[in-house]
Design an enzyme around this catalytic site. Sequence first.
Site, PDB file in Angstrom:
ATOM      1  CB  SER A 141      -1.134   0.336   0.704  1.00  0.00           C
ATOM      2  OG  SER A 141      -1.027   1.066   1.452  1.00  0.00           O
ATOM      3  CE1 TYR A 154      -4.486  -1.686   4.827  1.00  0.00           C
ATOM      4  CE2 TYR A 154      -3.377   0.227   4.371  1.00  0.00           C
ATOM      5  CZ  TYR A 154      -4.329  -1.033   3.303  1.00  0.00           C
ATOM      6  OH  TYR A 154      -4.333  -1.260   2.728  1.00  0.00           O
TER       7      TYR A 154
END
Length: 257
Positions: A141, A154
């Site tokens: 990501s 995350y």
Amino acid sequence: MKFSLKNKTAIVTGGGSGIGKAISKTLAAQGAFVNILELNVDNAEVTKSEIESDGGQAAVYQCNVVNQEDVIKVVNTIAEKNGVDILINNAGIAHIGNVENTQEADLDRVYNVNVKGVYNCIYASIPHMKAKGGVIINMASIASSVGINDRFAYSMSKGAALTMTYSVAKDYVNQGIRCNCISPARVHTPFVDGFLKNNYPGKEAEMFEKLSQTQPIGRMGKPQEIADLALYLCSDEASFITGTDFPIDGGFIKLNG
């Protein structure tokens, strides 16, 4: 045919929806036999049917990537039939919050899926790739590389996906195993639609536009765009590429700020 995956066997975790579905269908369209590992087998069966209706080949396995014994059993079953040429570690979950409002249970849940799940699938697949080489792609990501507000757990997990990529690429380069990762910014998936519906009822369109504009290019990514990058990295055309992170982010990392 460029980017051909004929006679290749692929494993795609979380291949029943969103980015995973797009990757599964794209790899199958280029000739790969795609094995979809999913908790939700109903979604995976829909993807399988769509692949087969387009002339491709696929199989569905119910699998919880958190459970190493489960993962090893499924991967070994796949390998006994056709070997393992490609592993796409796509399954993952999100969490919103900074360190103060991230509870221990939240951190454990994200770690188990996004970190341990990736480890489990690599651990199970590597032995089947060492003889003839293979390709591993981890879904990282932009949060792996830059700070994102309220994404403590995350970001931790996606940072791990990035560094696991580097480690595996280094350790197995001499066995012909290539390992790279893809780092998307926001991508328009059913998850995004569900998130907006649950958290911003009545303001979905407004918030969708706001989230879209966080990418300098002015929109979210499309699952197919991520899938096309994955296809390239899986193909022989990318045989000189390993140990690399590929942002696909509408300019987010380099052009913001």
